[in-house]
Design a protein around this motif. Structure first.
Motif, PDB file in Angstrom:
ATOM      1  N   GLU A 118       6.873  -4.557   5.753  1.00  0.00           N
ATOM      2  CA  GLU A 118       5.769  -4.421   4.814  1.00  0.00           C
ATOM      3  C   GLU A 118       4.938  -3.198   5.181  1.00  0.00           C
ATOM      4  O   GLU A 118       4.861  -2.812   6.349  1.00  0.00           O
ATOM      5  CB  GLU A 118       4.854  -5.651   4.834  1.00  0.00           C
ATOM      6  N   ALA A 119       4.304  -2.643   4.162  1.00  0.00           N
ATOM      7  CA  ALA A 119       3.361  -1.546   4.343  1.00  0.00           C
ATOM      8  C   ALA A 119       2.416  -1.570   3.159  1.00  0.00           C
ATOM      9  O   ALA A 119       2.759  -2.093   2.097  1.00  0.00           O
ATOM     10  CB  ALA A 119       4.086  -0.211   4.399  1.00  0.00           C
ATOM     11  N   THR A 120       1.229  -1.028   3.347  1.00  0.00           N
ATOM     12  CA  THR A 120       0.328  -0.872   2.211  1.00  0.00           C
ATOM     13  C   THR A 120       0.258   0.606   1.865  1.00  0.00           C
ATOM     14  O   THR A 120       0.283   1.469   2.747  1.00  0.00           O
ATOM     15  CB  THR A 120      -1.075  -1.442   2.482  1.00  0.00           C
ATOM     16  N   VAL A 121       0.172   0.864   0.559  1.00  0.00           N
ATOM     17  CA  VAL A 121       0.189   2.225   0.032  1.00  0.00           C
ATOM     18  C   VAL A 121      -0.794   2.283  -1.127  1.00  0.00           C
ATOM     19  O   VAL A 121      -0.842   1.361  -1.949  1.00  0.00           O
ATOM     20  CB  VAL A 121       1.605   2.604  -0.465  1.00  0.00           C
ATOM     21  N   THR A 122      -1.551   3.371  -1.212  1.00  0.00           N
ATOM     22  CA  THR A 122      -2.464   3.532  -2.344  1.00  0.00           C
ATOM     23  C   THR A 122      -1.669   3.911  -3.603  1.00  0.00           C
ATOM     24  O   THR A 122      -0.595   4.517  -3.500  1.00  0.00           O
ATOM     25  CB  THR A 122      -3.521   4.608  -2.068  1.00  0.00           C
ATOM     26  N   PRO A 123      -2.186   3.568  -4.783  1.00  0.00           N
ATOM     27  CA  PRO A 123      -1.478   3.882  -6.024  1.00  0.00           C
ATOM     28  C   PRO A 123      -1.202   5.375  -6.221  1.00  0.00           C
ATOM     29  O   PRO A 123      -0.194   5.731  -6.831  1.00  0.00           O
ATOM     30  CB  PRO A 123      -2.413   3.354  -7.119  1.00  0.00           C
ATOM     31  N   SER A 124      -2.040   6.249  -5.692  1.00  0.00           N
ATOM     32  CA  SER A 124      -1.830   7.689  -5.888  1.00  0.00           C
ATOM     33  C   SER A 124      -0.868   8.305  -4.872  1.00  0.00           C
ATOM     34  O   SER A 124      -0.465   9.457  -5.027  1.00  0.00           O
ATOM     35  CB  SER A 124      -3.167   8.429  -5.830  1.00  0.00           C
ATOM     36  N   ASN A 125      -0.469   7.563  -3.856  1.00  0.00           N
ATOM     37  CA  ASN A 125       0.399   8.102  -2.814  1.00  0.00           C
ATOM     38  C   ASN A 125       1.867   7.939  -3.232  1.00  0.00           C
ATOM     39  O   ASN A 125       2.574   7.060  -2.753  1.00  0.00           O
ATOM     40  CB  ASN A 125       0.119   7.422  -1.479  1.00  0.00           C
ATOM     41  N   GLU A 126       2.286   8.823  -4.119  1.00  0.00           N
ATOM     42  CA  GLU A 126       3.638   8.733  -4.661  1.00  0.00           C
ATOM     43  C   GLU A 126       4.711   8.996  -3.612  1.00  0.00           C
ATOM     44  O   GLU A 126       5.789   8.414  -3.662  1.00  0.00           O
ATOM     45  CB  GLU A 126       3.784   9.690  -5.844  1.00  0.00           C
ATOM     46  N   ALA A 127       4.418   9.857  -2.635  1.00  0.00           N
ATOM     47  CA  ALA A 127       5.395  10.165  -1.593  1.00  0.00           C
ATOM     48  C   ALA A 127       5.709   8.918  -0.759  1.00  0.00           C
ATOM     49  O   ALA A 127       6.876   8.614  -0.489  1.00  0.00           O
ATOM     50  CB  ALA A 127       4.901  11.296  -0.701  1.00  0.00           C
ATOM     51  N   SER A 128       4.676   8.176  -0.357  1.00  0.00           N
ATOM     52  CA  SER A 128       4.907   6.963   0.434  1.00  0.00           C
ATOM     53  C   SER A 128       5.581   5.879  -0.406  1.00  0.00           C
ATOM     54  O   SER A 128       6.438   5.146   0.087  1.00  0.00           O
ATOM     55  CB  SER A 128       3.599   6.446   1.025  1.00  0.00           C
ATOM     56  N   GLN A 129       5.204   5.769  -1.664  1.00  0.00           N
ATOM     57  CA  GLN A 129       5.867   4.804  -2.539  1.00  0.00           C
ATOM     58  C   GLN A 129       7.358   5.114  -2.624  1.00  0.00           C
ATOM     59  O   GLN A 129       8.195   4.211  -2.504  1.00  0.00           O
ATOM     60  CB  GLN A 129       5.234   4.816  -3.926  1.00  0.00           C
ATOM     61  N   ALA A 130       7.694   6.390  -2.810  1.00  0.00           N
ATOM     62  CA  ALA A 130       9.102   6.793  -2.885  1.00  0.00           C
ATOM     63  C   ALA A 130       9.814   6.511  -1.565  1.00  0.00           C
ATOM     64  O   ALA A 130      10.970   6.068  -1.566  1.00  0.00           O
ATOM     65  CB  ALA A 130       9.198   8.267  -3.243  1.00  0.00           C
ATOM     66  N   LEU A 131       9.133   6.757  -0.452  1.00  0.00           N
ATOM     67  CA  LEU A 131       9.717   6.498   0.864  1.00  0.00           C
ATOM     68  C   LEU A 131      10.120   5.033   1.009  1.00  0.00           C
ATOM     69  O   LEU A 131      11.254   4.725   1.393  1.00  0.00           O
ATOM     70  CB  LEU A 131       8.726   6.887   1.968  1.00  0.00           C
TER      71      LEU A 131
END
Length: 172
Positions: A118-131
């Protein structure tokens, strides 16, 4: 990839992946300080190296820290490893280092009955979401996204909501 099981070090290309030592904490802090990541106290990085080394990974090139992942297994979720932060030096960006760090982490915790990452990611952090979506694809498993912390929980107006990315089950 070569793995030296006696020292918990694996190598890929000219990089080594290993458990952090307390001496790595300052370099982790410096890497974050010179990036767009949220900077935590230097104590946090040293503490992660000391008390959570089994669930953290550092990448080094010629003994210089070029990336890291800090993570822990929450006491109330023993089947989950929670990724707190992933940092990659600008010299290594675009080379897949973040994915390699997380995959090394998954391999390291595979003998601890960990089934989810699990990880938390902000909605604007598209790079981490893609990761994290890529990690799920690599492990041929699910990636569920849900709200974790609403924006109004954070003081001031400077922090977005945090979404939970739950990847698993791993080791299918």
């Amino acid at each position: 990839m070569e793995t030296n099981t006696n020292s918990n070090v694996s190598t890929m290309d000219a990089l080594t992946f290993e458990k952090p030592k307390v001496e790595d904490g300052a370099d982790m802090w410096e890497l974050v300080k010179n990036s767009t990541l949220d900077l935590n106290s230097s104590y946090k990085y040293i503490m992660m190296c000391e008390f959570f080394a089994e669930t953290c990974v550092v990448a080094k090139e010629k003994d210089e820290l070029v990336g890291f992942v800090t993570a822990f297994i929450p006491p109330e979720k023993q089947d989950t490893v929670f990724v707190w932060q992933v940092g990659v030096d600008p010299s290594q960006r675009g080379k897949g280092l973040a994915s390699r760090l997380i995959n090394d982490l998954v391999q390291r915790v595979s003998d601890k009955n960990v089934e989810y990452l699990e990880a938390t990611v902000t909605p604007s952090n598209e790079a981490s979401q893609a990761l994290f979506k890529k990690v799920a694809r690599t492990h041929e498993t699910n990636c569920e996204v849900s709200e974790c912390f609403a924006e109004d929980l954070f003081p001031g107006d400077e922090h977005e909501a945090e979404l939970t990315f739950r990847i698993g089950p791993l080791n299918q």
